[in-house]
Scaffold this motif. Structure first.
Motif, PDB file in Angstrom:
ATOM      1  N   MET A 132       0.855  -1.179   0.000  1.00 37.21           N
ATOM      2  CA  MET A 132       0.000   0.000   0.000  1.00 37.21           C
ATOM      3  C   MET A 132       0.898   1.238   0.000  1.00 37.21           C
ATOM      4  SD  MET A 132      -3.052   1.019   2.712  1.00 37.21           S
ATOM      5  CE  MET A 132      -4.138  -0.262   2.184  1.00 37.21           C
ATOM      6  N   THR A 133       0.572   2.165  -0.869  1.00 37.17           N
ATOM      7  CA  THR A 133       1.363   3.393  -0.960  1.00 37.17           C
ATOM      8  C   THR A 133       1.080   4.285   0.252  1.00 37.17           C
ATOM      9  OG1 THR A 133      -0.324   4.684  -2.127  1.00 37.17           O
ATOM     10  CG2 THR A 133       1.147   3.308  -3.489  1.00 37.17           C
ATOM     11  N   PRO A 134       1.991   5.226   0.525  1.00 35.33           N
ATOM     12  CA  PRO A 134       1.751   6.148   1.645  1.00 35.33           C
ATOM     13  C   PRO A 134       0.452   6.952   1.483  1.00 35.33           C
ATOM     14  CG  PRO A 134       4.050   6.243   1.004  1.00 35.33           C
ATOM     15  CD  PRO A 134       3.349   5.388  -0.017  1.00 35.33           C
ATOM     16  N   ILE A 135       0.143   7.354   0.261  1.00 37.11           N
ATOM     17  CA  ILE A 135      -1.089   8.117   0.039  1.00 37.11           C
ATOM     18  C   ILE A 135      -2.306   7.231   0.277  1.00 37.11           C
ATOM     19  CG2 ILE A 135      -2.505   9.269  -1.710  1.00 37.11           C
ATOM     20  CD1 ILE A 135       0.063  10.477  -2.820  1.00 37.11           C
ATOM     21  N   ALA A 136      -2.259   5.996  -0.214  1.00 30.22           N
ATOM     22  CA  ALA A 136      -3.381   5.069  -0.012  1.00 30.22           C
ATOM     23  C   ALA A 136      -3.578   4.780   1.476  1.00 30.22           C
ATOM     24  CB  ALA A 136      -3.158   3.777  -0.792  1.00 30.22           C
ATOM     25  N   LEU A 137      -2.478   4.622   2.203  1.00 31.47           N
ATOM     26  CA  LEU A 137      -2.566   4.377   3.641  1.00 31.47           C
ATOM     27  C   LEU A 137      -3.163   5.590   4.361  1.00 31.47           C
ATOM     28  CD1 LEU A 137      -2.060   2.655   6.132  1.00 31.47           C
ATOM     29  CD2 LEU A 137       0.279   3.561   6.191  1.00 31.47           C
ATOM     30  N   THR A 138      -2.712   6.778   3.985  1.00 32.93           N
ATOM     31  CA  THR A 138      -3.250   8.004   4.581  1.00 32.93           C
ATOM     32  C   THR A 138      -4.739   8.133   4.270  1.00 32.93           C
ATOM     33  OG1 THR A 138      -1.086   9.059   4.374  1.00 32.93           O
ATOM     34  CG2 THR A 138      -2.975  10.513   4.737  1.00 32.93           C
ATOM     35  N   ALA A 139      -5.117   7.836   3.030  1.00 30.87           N
ATOM     36  CA  ALA A 139      -6.531   7.885   2.639  1.00 30.87           C
ATOM     37  C   ALA A 139      -7.352   6.918   3.482  1.00 30.87           C
ATOM     38  CB  ALA A 139      -6.684   7.557   1.153  1.00 30.87           C
ATOM     39  N   LEU A 140      -6.827   5.726   3.674  1.00 29.55           N
ATOM     40  CA  LEU A 140      -7.521   4.728   4.491  1.00 29.55           C
ATOM     41  C   LEU A 140      -7.668   5.209   5.929  1.00 29.55           C
ATOM     42  CD1 LEU A 140      -8.784   1.926   4.934  1.00 29.55           C
ATOM     43  CD2 LEU A 140      -6.455   1.059   5.299  1.00 29.55           C
ATOM     44  N   LEU A 141      -6.598   5.746   6.493  1.00 27.40           N
ATOM     45  CA  LEU A 141      -6.635   6.206   7.884  1.00 27.40           C
ATOM     46  C   LEU A 141      -7.616   7.360   8.074  1.00 27.40           C
ATOM     47  CD1 LEU A 141      -2.843   5.997   8.825  1.00 27.40           C
ATOM     48  CD2 LEU A 141      -4.693   4.467   9.543  1.00 27.40           C
ATOM     49  N   VAL A 142      -7.633   8.302   7.135  1.00 24.57           N
ATOM     50  CA  VAL A 142      -8.568   9.428   7.252  1.00 24.57           C
ATOM     51  C   VAL A 142     -10.003   8.939   7.070  1.00 24.57           C
ATOM     52  CG1 VAL A 142      -9.255  11.663   6.286  1.00 24.57           C
ATOM     53  CG2 VAL A 142      -6.836  11.136   6.565  1.00 24.57           C
ATOM     54  N   THR A 143     -10.209   7.995   6.162  1.00 21.88           N
ATOM     55  CA  THR A 143     -11.539   7.421   5.946  1.00 21.88           C
ATOM     56  C   THR A 143     -12.024   6.717   7.214  1.00 21.88           C
ATOM     57  OG1 THR A 143     -11.102   7.184   3.577  1.00 21.88           O
ATOM     58  CG2 THR A 143     -12.882   5.841   4.505  1.00 21.88           C
ATOM     59  N   VAL A 144     -11.143   5.937   7.831  1.00 21.22           N
ATOM     60  CA  VAL A 144     -11.500   5.254   9.083  1.00 21.22           C
ATOM     61  C   VAL A 144     -11.774   6.283  10.184  1.00 21.22           C
ATOM     62  CG1 VAL A 144     -10.616   3.746  10.913  1.00 21.22           C
ATOM     63  CG2 VAL A 144     -10.348   3.094   8.503  1.00 21.22           C
ATOM     64  N   LEU A 145     -10.987   7.357  10.213  1.00 18.60           N
ATOM     65  CA  LEU A 145     -11.225   8.422  11.194  1.00 18.60           C
ATOM     66  C   LEU A 145     -12.635   8.997  11.049  1.00 18.60           C
ATOM     67  CD1 LEU A 145     -10.313  10.485  13.377  1.00 18.60           C
ATOM     68  CD2 LEU A 145      -9.512  11.900  11.477  1.00 18.60           C
ATOM     69  N   VAL A 146     -13.074   9.226   9.815  1.00 18.72           N
ATOM     70  CA  VAL A 146     -14.425   9.749   9.583  1.00 18.72           C
ATOM     71  C   VAL A 146     -15.462   8.763  10.133  1.00 18.72           C
ATOM     72  CG1 VAL A 146     -16.126  10.415   7.821  1.00 18.72           C
ATOM     73  CG2 VAL A 146     -13.742  11.174   7.607  1.00 18.72           C
ATOM     74  N   ALA A 147     -15.258   7.477   9.884  1.00 18.70           N
ATOM     75  CA  ALA A 147     -16.195   6.470  10.401  1.00 18.70           C
ATOM     76  C   ALA A 147     -16.192   6.461  11.931  1.00 18.70           C
ATOM     77  CB  ALA A 147     -15.836   5.084   9.863  1.00 18.70           C
ATOM     78  N   VAL A 148     -15.026   6.539  12.535  1.00 17.63           N
ATOM     79  CA  VAL A 148     -14.930   6.549  14.003  1.00 17.63           C
ATOM     80  C   VAL A 148     -15.612   7.794  14.574  1.00 17.63           C
ATOM     81  CG1 VAL A 148     -13.302   6.750  15.942  1.00 17.63           C
ATOM     82  CG2 VAL A 148     -12.884   5.093  14.115  1.00 17.63           C
ATOM     83  N   LEU A 149     -15.381   8.946  13.937  1.00 10.99           N
ATOM     84  CA  LEU A 149     -16.043  10.172  14.393  1.00 10.99           C
ATOM     85  C   LEU A 149     -17.557  10.012  14.378  1.00 10.99           C
ATOM     86  CD1 LEU A 149     -13.973  12.992  12.647  1.00 10.99           C
ATOM     87  CD2 LEU A 149     -14.256  12.657  15.105  1.00 10.99           C
ATOM     88  N   HIS A 150     -18.083   9.407  13.318  1.00 15.55           N
ATOM     89  CA  HIS A 150     -19.532   9.258  13.231  1.00 15.55           C
ATOM     90  C   HIS A 150     -20.060   8.212  14.206  1.00 15.55           C
ATOM     91  CE1 HIS A 150     -19.107  12.049  10.032  1.00 15.55           C
ATOM     92  NE2 HIS A 150     -20.410  12.223  10.102  1.00 15.55           N
TER      93      HIS A 150
END
Length: 118
Positions: free
Chosen positions: A1-19
């Motif tokens: 997984m590229t650094p950008i893909a990993l960052t995208a995944l982490l931010v996406t998971v953060l949005v889910a956790v926030l909700h």
């Protein structure tokens, strides 16, 4: 997984956790001290609006579930749709309730969408 893909995944998971957190705040802690402080409510107003808040929390849970389901099922269209729903909900909340909502809800989803597009 590229650094950008990993960052995208982490931010996406953060949005889910926030909700998921919003679900808990609005459904279970609305009339409690943390909920009162978070939403700057009085106990009286919180008691009157608790059913509305619980409904709102349920919708936030559905947004989180859409993101998580899309990630687990490896369905990027579902993840994108759920993130777009978060952007719309957060933007509407910012216009109709408080500008803070844009930065807490819509902006992280926009960042996730942007990173996922790279």
């Amino acid at each position: 997984m590229t650094p950008i893909a990993l960052t995208a995944l982490l931010v996406t998971v953060l949005v889910a956790v926030l909700h998921g957190y919003f679900l808990v705040l609005e459904m279970f802690l609305w009339t409690r001290p943390l909920g009162l402080r978070t939403f700057r409510n009085t106990p009286e107003k919180a008691q009157i609006t608790r059913v509305l808040a619980a409904n709102q929390g349920l919708y936030n849970g559905f947004l989180a579930a859409g993101i998580v389901a899309g990630l687990l099922l490896e369905q990027p269209v579902l993840v994108t749709f759920a993130l777009l729903c978060v952007v719309v909900a957060g933007s509407y909340g910012a216009i109709s309730v408080n500008r803070r909502i844009f930065f807490i809800q819509a902006l992280p989803a926009m960042v996730a969408l942007g990173l996922r597009a790279l």
